[in-house]
Design a protein around this motif. Sequence first.
Motif, mmCIF file in Angstrom:
data_model
loop_
_atom_site.group_PDB
_atom_site.id
_atom_site.type_symbol
_atom_site.label_atom_id
_atom_site.label_comp_id
_atom_site.label_asym_id
_atom_site.label_seq_id
_atom_site.Cartn_x
_atom_site.Cartn_y
_atom_site.Cartn_z
ATOM 1 N N GLU A 173 9.112 6.928 -0.764
ATOM 2 C CA GLU A 173 8.226 8.031 -1.133
ATOM 3 C C GLU A 173 8.692 9.296 -0.402
ATOM 4 N N THR A 233 0.853 -1.181 0.000
ATOM 5 C CA THR A 233 0.000 0.000 0.000
ATOM 6 C C THR A 233 0.887 1.228 0.000
ATOM 7 N N GLY A 234 0.679 2.117 -0.951
ATOM 8 C CA GLY A 234 1.468 3.337 -1.020
ATOM 9 C C GLY A 234 0.954 4.404 -0.068
ATOM 10 N N CYS A 240 6.661 4.107 1.901
ATOM 11 C CA CYS A 240 7.216 3.065 1.043
ATOM 12 C C CYS A 240 6.125 2.710 0.036
ATOM 13 N N SER A 241 6.412 2.905 -1.233
ATOM 14 C CA SER A 241 5.379 2.777 -2.268
ATOM 15 C C SER A 241 4.956 1.332 -2.495
ATOM 16 N N SER A 242 3.948 1.157 -3.346
ATOM 17 C CA SER A 242 3.463 -0.182 -3.682
ATOM 18 C C SER A 242 4.472 -0.957 -4.514
ATOM 19 N N GLN A 243 5.521 -0.274 -5.003
ATOM 20 C CA GLN A 243 6.622 -0.933 -5.710
ATOM 21 C C GLN A 243 7.868 -1.035 -4.823
ATOM 22 N N CYS A 244 7.701 -0.729 -3.520
ATOM 23 C CA CYS A 244 8.806 -0.765 -2.545
ATOM 24 C C CYS A 244 9.906 0.225 -2.907
#
Length: 187
Positions: free
Chosen positions: A186, A174-175, A179-183
């Motif tokens: 942020e 979860t963004g 830490c974004s949904s692509q790891c």
Amino acid sequence: MQLTAKKLLINDFVTRNGGSLVANTQGGFGSAGFGFFPLSLTYVPADTSGFQNIFQVQPDATDLWGSGFTDAALAAGPWHGYWTGPSGWLGLRPLVARTGSCPVPLPTGTTAQDCQAAALWGKKVKLTAEICNNGIDDDGDGLVDGGVNGDPDCWRCGNGIIDPCEDCDDGNITGGDGCSSQCLLEF
């Protein structure tokens, strides 16, 4: 079942292109409907009344169904059965499961993911026969489990381990939480 005949092509396409995939249990198909997976799913058909004591394991389900989709709405729908494995779910995550049968939050990539899952899914999926917590080279590529020198099939965003392809990994995909949904970090 024609998808099963294209098993290698599907696995290659999904894995190399960072695909997303949703698999729902469906009456009559059992695990055979997903024969294109690297390992077979173990399917348990529901009795004639089905089961309705289900919930969303992943809050990320809103990506699929919208923020208004609730556990109550899920529980009201017909469910034809559930899967009990294999452990690791071929790189997917349990999305919908019988109440109380999945650990919450889900285990990391280094521990078993065994529960009664009625739907599986994944963003940026790597379909794999590698079970990432057993110390065995399950897919025969000479690499075992995850980690820096391990099998890249086990490098998954959301497993709580910072893999070589990631800036961060906070155990979810979860963004908006740093830490974004692509790891990726942020700012």
